[in-house]
Write an enzyme that holds these catalytic residues in place. Sequence first.
Site, mmCIF file in Angstrom:
data_model
loop_
_atom_site.group_PDB
_atom_site.id
_atom_site.type_symbol
_atom_site.label_atom_id
_atom_site.label_comp_id
_atom_site.label_asym_id
_atom_site.label_seq_id
_atom_site.Cartn_x
_atom_site.Cartn_y
_atom_site.Cartn_z
ATOM 1 N N HIS A 61 -56.863 53.346 29.801
ATOM 2 C CA HIS A 61 -56.554 52.026 30.395
ATOM 3 C C HIS A 61 -57.816 51.341 30.928
ATOM 4 O O HIS A 61 -57.778 50.654 31.946
ATOM 5 C CB HIS A 61 -55.524 52.148 31.524
ATOM 6 C CG HIS A 61 -54.191 52.663 31.079
ATOM 7 N ND1 HIS A 61 -53.143 51.841 30.728
ATOM 8 C CD2 HIS A 61 -53.725 53.931 30.919
ATOM 9 C CE1 HIS A 61 -52.091 52.565 30.379
ATOM 10 N NE2 HIS A 61 -52.422 53.841 30.472
ATOM 11 N N ASN B 13 -45.701 51.388 31.691
ATOM 12 C CA ASN B 13 -46.192 50.890 30.409
ATOM 13 C C ASN B 13 -45.225 49.860 29.853
ATOM 14 O O ASN B 13 -44.149 49.650 30.405
ATOM 15 C CB ASN B 13 -46.298 52.055 29.408
ATOM 16 C CG ASN B 13 -47.561 52.887 29.603
ATOM 17 O OD1 ASN B 13 -48.531 52.440 30.206
ATOM 18 N ND2 ASN B 13 -47.538 54.109 29.089
ATOM 19 N N HIS C 89 -51.791 54.794 41.790
ATOM 20 C CA HIS C 89 -51.455 56.215 41.834
ATOM 21 C C HIS C 89 -49.934 56.347 41.869
ATOM 22 O O HIS C 89 -49.282 55.771 42.742
ATOM 23 C CB HIS C 89 -52.083 56.849 43.073
ATOM 24 C CG HIS C 89 -51.713 58.286 43.295
ATOM 25 N ND1 HIS C 89 -51.351 59.129 42.263
ATOM 26 C CD2 HIS C 89 -51.653 59.032 44.425
ATOM 27 C CE1 HIS C 89 -51.073 60.326 42.760
ATOM 28 N NE2 HIS C 89 -51.237 60.293 44.058
ATOM 29 N N TYR D 215 -54.094 61.012 39.323
ATOM 30 C CA TYR D 215 -54.527 59.661 39.712
ATOM 31 C C TYR D 215 -55.511 59.652 40.884
ATOM 32 O O TYR D 215 -56.512 58.930 40.854
ATOM 33 C CB TYR D 215 -53.313 58.761 39.968
ATOM 34 C CG TYR D 215 -52.646 58.384 38.646
ATOM 35 C CD1 TYR D 215 -52.847 57.144 38.085
ATOM 36 C CD2 TYR D 215 -51.881 59.301 37.940
ATOM 37 C CE1 TYR D 215 -52.286 56.803 36.865
ATOM 38 C CE2 TYR D 215 -51.311 58.984 36.722
ATOM 39 C CZ TYR D 215 -51.521 57.730 36.184
ATOM 40 O OH TYR D 215 -50.975 57.403 34.969
HETATM 41 FE FE1 HDD Z 1 -51.691 57.285 33.251
HETATM 42 C C1 HDD Z 1 -54.161 55.224 34.253
HETATM 43 C C2 HDD Z 1 -49.583 54.583 32.863
HETATM 44 C C3 HDD Z 1 -49.292 59.324 31.821
HETATM 45 C C4 HDD Z 1 -53.566 59.943 33.966
HETATM 46 N N1 HDD Z 1 -51.843 55.297 33.507
HETATM 47 C C5 HDD Z 1 -52.951 54.641 33.932
HETATM 48 C C6 HDD Z 1 -52.694 53.232 34.000
HETATM 49 C C7 HDD Z 1 -51.396 53.054 33.604
HETATM 50 C C8 HDD Z 1 -50.868 54.355 33.294
HETATM 51 C C9 HDD Z 1 -50.661 51.748 33.498
HETATM 52 C C10 HDD Z 1 -53.686 52.161 34.389
HETATM 53 C C11 HDD Z 1 -53.612 51.854 35.856
HETATM 54 C C12 HDD Z 1 -54.569 50.738 36.179
HETATM 55 O O1 HDD Z 1 -54.334 49.615 35.714
HETATM 56 O O2 HDD Z 1 -55.551 51.012 36.865
HETATM 57 N N2 HDD Z 1 -49.849 56.999 32.429
HETATM 58 C C13 HDD Z 1 -49.120 55.841 32.468
HETATM 59 C C14 HDD Z 1 -47.773 56.099 32.013
HETATM 60 C C15 HDD Z 1 -47.695 57.429 31.703
HETATM 61 C C16 HDD Z 1 -48.993 57.992 31.979
HETATM 62 C C17 HDD Z 1 -46.675 55.063 31.930
HETATM 63 C C18 HDD Z 1 -46.532 58.223 31.198
HETATM 64 C C19 HDD Z 1 -45.315 57.945 31.449
HETATM 65 N N3 HDD Z 1 -51.486 59.255 32.915
HETATM 66 C C20 HDD Z 1 -50.417 59.910 32.356
HETATM 67 C C21 HDD Z 1 -50.633 61.334 32.422
HETATM 68 C C22 HDD Z 1 -51.829 61.521 33.048
HETATM 69 C C23 HDD Z 1 -52.358 60.200 33.344
HETATM 70 C C24 HDD Z 1 -49.662 62.395 31.916
HETATM 71 C C25 HDD Z 1 -52.561 62.787 33.384
HETATM 72 C C26 HDD Z 1 -52.051 63.926 33.523
HETATM 73 N N4 HDD Z 1 -53.569 57.531 33.915
HETATM 74 C C27 HDD Z 1 -54.120 58.723 34.193
HETATM 75 C C28 HDD Z 1 -55.487 58.625 34.846
HETATM 76 C C29 HDD Z 1 -55.685 57.078 34.928
HETATM 77 C C30 HDD Z 1 -54.399 56.549 34.300
HETATM 78 C C31 HDD Z 1 -56.548 59.425 34.202
HETATM 79 C C32 HDD Z 1 -56.939 56.513 34.342
HETATM 80 C C33 HDD Z 1 -57.432 55.497 35.323
HETATM 81 C C34 HDD Z 1 -56.611 55.686 36.489
HETATM 82 O O3 HDD Z 1 -55.713 56.675 36.264
HETATM 83 O O4 HDD Z 1 -56.705 55.085 37.539
HETATM 84 O O5 HDD Z 1 -55.456 59.205 36.103
#
Ligand code: HDD
Length: 723
Positions: A76, A149, A340, A363
């Site tokens: 993202h 999402n 988060h 997060y």
């Molecule tokens: Fe995630 C970012 C949505 C599964 C780990 N995720 C992130 C963002 C969105 C989502 C919208 C961007 C937030 C922003 O605008 O800053 N993610 C989802 C959805 C998931 C999902 C809807 C499943 C239903 N994500 C998911 C899993 C993991 C992560 C299973 C790790 C185990 N996601 C992250 C992250 C991020 C992230 C690495 C990257 C940047 C951030 O968090 O702030 O922690």
Amino acid sequence: MPDKKKQQENKKTDSLKQHIEDSQGQFLTTNQGVRVNDDQNSLKAGERGPSLLEDFILREKITHFDHERIPERVVHARGSAAHGVFRATEDLSDLTKANFLTDPSAETPVFVRFSTVAGSRGSTDLARDVRGFAVKFYTREGNFDLVGNNMPVFFIQDAMKFPDLVHAVKPEPHNEIPQAASAHDTFWDFISNTPESAHMVMWLMSDRAIPRSYRMMEGFGVHTFRLVNAEGRSSFVKFHWKPLLGVHSVAWDEAQNISGKDPDFHRRDLWEAIENGDFPQWQLGLQIVPEEDEHKFEFDLLDPTKLIPEELVPVRIVGTLTLNRNPDNFFAETEQVAFHIGHVVPGIDFSNDPLLQGRLFSYTDTQLLRLGGPNFHEIPINRPLAEVHNNQRDGLMRQTINRGKTAHSPNTMASGCPFQAGTMKGGFTSFPEKIDAQKIRERSKSFFDHFSQAKLFFNSQSEPEKNHLTDALCFELGKVETIAVRERMLNFLLQIDESLAAAVAYKLGMHIPKELTTQLNQTMPADADPEKYRSIVKEGSLTKSKALSMANTVKDSIATRKIAILAADGVNADNLLAVKDAIAAEGALCDVIAPRLGFISGENDTDIPVDKSLLTTASVFYDAVYVPGGTNSVATLEADADAIHFLNEAFKHCKAIAADDDALQVLEATYFARKLPEDNDDDTVSAEGIIIGIDPEELGRQFIDAIRQHRFWDREVPRKVPA
Ligand code: HDD
């Protein structure tokens, strides 16, 4: 500034004001506040001599610059955001004690960030990808982040697999190719070995993955969460965002074109809509499942690869989200916002969905790296409006100056402050779910049916949507070079729909397997009945769900659509202005596009300002095209290759096209000349979204009706229109 464009103020906006720095009318200073006479020339030993280390002005400027970038989000990374407000439409205290959902008079400030998943910060908006839809509610009781999402399910069932999924979809590690694209070997290698992704892959290959605008896509919390009311009663809940403008997409060919011509297409669209006062809105919807109904479905509510069909549990609309202010600074707000999934408020709690549970760790961890330490909650955009009092101290970039000598609890030296809120004071209490279990590293058997809902999704699509989905698979798998991956994917698709698998196989120059060649369910126990796992929709269960097809979205408005008017000197200005006014009255936006910038003179000597030239824009930026008459204008456009290309492309992308009767010859110079509506004795004739008429009023009316339909996808068959 027009009334509707007035910047909206709310408590969060107020709280950000103290951090805003405006240099208007000020002298240049260093970061220490020392006035600087010259920051354009470094301090040197003599006119032609070397620079001096002593130059603290140079050193400060360059050092700061060297440190301007922070790590981009691992997923993202590319996003755009806006401020807004949320208001509940009813009191939901029967379901939750969360204040922002129980008080319809309260306006809760929000910050919403939309994103693509796979591409880097500088990639394109129109990649085929999932879109993030993350909402930070600054509620009176603290921040609640709904990090969702634009698709209601996910690729995997357990967060443990997330790094594998992301490694597979990101550019391949040896050569960092391809950027912002899933059409490559590693992604499909992973998918072909991950049957639980079948449902999500259907969504990803559908047009949902190439939205027309962030303002025209749905949002989903994906997981099942809990709502908990003041009596401690819990219900399961799925969160939905429904856009008031309906759910619309672009065509794949269009998406690829836009990616080259304006990679900021969605970002620009969101920004401009808000600047114009066309505030994007969504309704918040809830699907509520009482605790006692947890096991009444054919799927497990804890499985994030499943949705609850709206036919089984209708979506109850409970509030409205309005985005009404663009950020002041991209980095300070959009880039530094830290979402988060674990930011919840009393009244909202988690389910045991293993994907959700894993996200709860990731997060905060990612923000520690990205934002440099444990004090990211003090960055202005992340600060809650609710007061923060605790014994956490110090750390990199600490802003708060905590007074007093106690930072421990329990204490008597500070009279026990800050006090434990206790349940009576509205503090957070986890739902006391009873758990009596053995530790195991296994998947629940109730998660094993991977194909029923993939099939349900495919069956619920309209014919054009099915065609697009099939084409997307042909494209993506056509780019895969490892034959074994393609073979596995055909095997995989066969579980979903035989005709789909056969159509893809044909385009790949392959055959579908006669029977399943590979065991598709990695997690299927050895003693299980394979029939169950290749199960298509079970007998008696739902075979189609209306809400899954964008063909059933609302088509009652052309508000904020962009209409191109192709014109040149000598245009019939009366007709042009009549149609333009009719379109504007419906809230859509028109651009007059001519072979050159400046003004064109109409037939009656009216000067008409040109918004864009054929050189600086393209049909892919518009939802519909109108060609007014006027002898000279028509003659110019008919001979202009860019104008004809513009129309050909608009036709190919199934957009509404209108022309004055005496502009017909321009349309006759296009590839779709033979598709023009037959001339009968009526003043206005139309066919498949092409309208030709004499009376601008009637033409405008029919054109507006056609634009409401968004696209005339049936026009794609047979597909004989190059552009
Ligand atoms: Fe995630 C970012 C949505 C599964 C780990 N995720 C992130 C963002 C969105 C989502 C919208 C961007 C937030 C922003 O605008 O800053 N993610 C989802 C959805 C998931 C999902 C809807 C499943 C239903 N994500 C998911 C899993 C993991 C992560 C299973 C790790 C185990 N996601 C992250 C992250 C991020 C992230 C690495 C990257 C940047 C951030 O968090 O702030 O922690």
